[in-house]
Design a protein around this motif. Structure first.
Motif, mmCIF file in Angstrom:
data_model
loop_
_atom_site.group_PDB
_atom_site.id
_atom_site.type_symbol
_atom_site.label_atom_id
_atom_site.label_comp_id
_atom_site.label_asym_id
_atom_site.label_seq_id
_atom_site.Cartn_x
_atom_site.Cartn_y
_atom_site.Cartn_z
ATOM 1 N N PHE A 50 0.813 -1.218 0.000
ATOM 2 C CA PHE A 50 0.000 0.000 0.000
ATOM 3 C C PHE A 50 0.850 1.273 0.000
ATOM 4 O O PHE A 50 0.323 2.369 0.227
ATOM 5 N N SER A 51 2.150 1.116 -0.259
ATOM 6 C CA SER A 51 3.021 2.276 -0.423
ATOM 7 C C SER A 51 3.280 2.592 -1.889
ATOM 8 O O SER A 51 3.918 3.600 -2.198
ATOM 9 N N PHE A 52 2.796 1.746 -2.786
ATOM 10 C CA PHE A 52 2.904 2.034 -4.214
ATOM 11 C C PHE A 52 1.929 3.142 -4.592
ATOM 12 O O PHE A 52 0.748 3.101 -4.207
ATOM 13 N N PHE A 53 2.401 4.114 -5.348
ATOM 14 C CA PHE A 53 1.519 5.185 -5.811
ATOM 15 C C PHE A 53 0.376 4.606 -6.634
ATOM 16 O O PHE A 53 -0.765 5.077 -6.556
ATOM 17 N N THR A 54 0.671 3.570 -7.409
ATOM 18 C CA THR A 54 -0.358 2.913 -8.214
ATOM 19 C C THR A 54 -1.491 2.393 -7.335
ATOM 20 O O THR A 54 -2.670 2.617 -7.631
ATOM 21 N N ILE A 55 -1.144 1.682 -6.275
ATOM 22 C CA ILE A 55 -2.162 1.100 -5.409
ATOM 23 C C ILE A 55 -2.953 2.194 -4.695
ATOM 24 O O ILE A 55 -4.191 2.160 -4.638
ATOM 25 N N TYR A 96 -4.256 11.587 -10.568
ATOM 26 C CA TYR A 96 -3.333 10.555 -10.092
ATOM 27 C C TYR A 96 -3.406 9.299 -10.963
ATOM 28 O O TYR A 96 -2.382 8.675 -11.260
ATOM 29 N N MET A 97 -4.606 8.937 -11.384
ATOM 30 C CA MET A 97 -4.754 7.731 -12.201
ATOM 31 C C MET A 97 -4.197 7.928 -13.608
ATOM 32 O O MET A 97 -3.569 7.032 -14.176
ATOM 33 N N ILE A 98 -4.413 9.091 -14.171
ATOM 34 C CA ILE A 98 -3.861 9.366 -15.502
ATOM 35 C C ILE A 98 -2.337 9.384 -15.433
ATOM 36 O O ILE A 98 -1.659 8.822 -16.306
ATOM 37 N N VAL A 99 -1.789 9.992 -14.383
ATOM 38 C CA VAL A 99 -0.335 9.992 -14.194
ATOM 39 C C VAL A 99 0.176 8.563 -14.031
ATOM 40 O O VAL A 99 1.216 8.189 -14.598
ATOM 41 N N THR A 100 -0.543 7.740 -13.264
ATOM 42 C CA THR A 100 -0.159 6.339 -13.086
ATOM 43 C C THR A 100 -0.061 5.632 -14.425
ATOM 44 O O THR A 100 0.913 4.917 -14.699
ATOM 45 N N VAL A 163 6.040 11.292 -1.955
ATOM 46 C CA VAL A 163 7.477 11.231 -2.245
ATOM 47 C C VAL A 163 8.281 11.374 -0.958
ATOM 48 O O VAL A 163 9.248 10.626 -0.723
ATOM 49 N N ALA A 164 7.904 12.324 -0.109
ATOM 50 C CA ALA A 164 8.616 12.507 1.160
ATOM 51 C C ALA A 164 8.514 11.250 2.019
ATOM 52 O O ALA A 164 9.523 10.779 2.577
ATOM 53 N N TYR A 165 7.324 10.692 2.132
ATOM 54 C CA TYR A 165 7.120 9.460 2.894
ATOM 55 C C TYR A 165 7.980 8.322 2.342
ATOM 56 O O TYR A 165 8.637 7.592 3.096
ATOM 57 N N THR A 166 8.005 8.185 1.023
ATOM 58 C CA THR A 166 8.744 7.095 0.376
ATOM 59 C C THR A 166 10.235 7.204 0.642
ATOM 60 O O THR A 166 10.890 6.211 1.004
ATOM 61 N N LEU A 167 10.793 8.386 0.473
ATOM 62 C CA LEU A 167 12.233 8.559 0.636
ATOM 63 C C LEU A 167 12.661 8.434 2.098
ATOM 64 O O LEU A 167 13.761 7.963 2.389
ATOM 65 N N ILE A 168 11.802 8.862 3.022
ATOM 66 C CA ILE A 168 12.137 8.731 4.453
ATOM 67 C C ILE A 168 12.039 7.269 4.887
ATOM 68 O O ILE A 168 12.912 6.747 5.591
ATOM 69 N N ARG A 169 10.987 6.591 4.463
ATOM 70 C CA ARG A 169 10.754 5.207 4.897
ATOM 71 C C ARG A 169 11.718 4.224 4.249
ATOM 72 O O ARG A 169 12.021 3.177 4.831
ATOM 73 N N ALA A 170 12.204 4.534 3.071
ATOM 74 C CA ALA A 170 12.971 3.578 2.265
ATOM 75 C C ALA A 170 14.123 2.941 3.030
ATOM 76 O O ALA A 170 14.336 1.722 2.956
#
Length: 244
Positions: A50-55, A96-100, A163-170
């Protein structure tokens, strides 16, 4: 279209939910069969999923379409535009969906992502079919309300937070598939693959520009399609209030 489009939204939402459930089931099954502690750590695997932007985009789009369909089925006046909050929600999830769809088909198609094996039909629904439906919804859905241009800035908030969440959590997560002491949902966000954070920044800026451009187009279409109806209904509402 006013009478049957809510049912089209419901059908699309249910298809999206089915695709999410199918991929999640396979991902958890892979975790249950893993032979390493990190590969079988279900909380991490589930949060990663549930961290995927797609999901996140697909989940939010399915919820938004169900809400929109319920509102339309409960609102008998075909001339009444969607409430402002609902139009804002639809603009966000549509963008968001079109960007996905665009990012996946330009940058990620053919690349195995770090959630394990994908379900082919689910993958196509999440990255192609459902995004195309949201694009169609922008173009033809009835009762659209015109929104101000400042809506574009609102649309940009969630991607920035993600993006901030992803880079911090990674760097706080062990990759279930490889055991690496980091986990990034997409290769273009992984500084180990992009020659450092400078390479990641290039992709982030590029995708940010794409999000703003697509959001601008979505808002513009909504203004073109919704202005007349919104103004007419607002005028009638004002007249009704003043006559009381």
């Amino acid at each position: 279209m006013t009478t049957w489009w809510p049912f089209a939204r419901l059908a699309a939402a249910l298809l999206g939910i089915a695709a999410i459930v199918a991929q999640l089931s396979l991902t958890l099954q892979i975790a249950l069969e893993a032979t390493t502690p990190w590969g079988g750590h279900l909380p991490t695997v589930a949060v990663n999923f549930f961290s995927f932007f797609t999901i996140l985009s697909n989940v939010s789009a399915a919820i938004a379409l169900i809400i929109a369909a319920a509102w339309a089925l409960g609102q008998r006046d075909p001339a009444r535009p969607e409430p402002r909050w609902l139009s804002l929600l639809l603009v966000c999830v549509s963008t968001y969906m079109i960007v996905t769809g665009v990012v996946y088909n330009l940058l990620l198609r053919g690349i195995e992502l770090p959630q394990g094996v994908t379900v082919p039909w689910s993958n196509e629904v999440l990255h192609v079919v459902f995004p195309l439906f949201l694009l169609l919804d922008v173009l033809v859905a009835p009762r659209r309300r015109a929104l101000p241009w400042s809506t574009v800035l609102v649309v940009a908030v969630f991607p920035v937070v993600w993006v901030a969440y992803t880079l911090i959590r990674a760097n706080l997560v062990i990759a279930p598939a490889t055991g690496a002491p980091w986990w990034y949902p997409y290769p273009f966000l992984d500084p180990h693959l992009q020659g450092g954070y400078g390479g990641v920044l290039v992709y982030v800026i590029g995708i940010a520009v794409a999000i703003i451009l697509i959001a601008t187009v979505v808002v513009w279409i909504g203004r073109r399609r919704g202005t007349a109806r919104s103004e007419v209904h607002a005028t009638s509402d004002s007249a009704g209030v003043s006559s009381r």
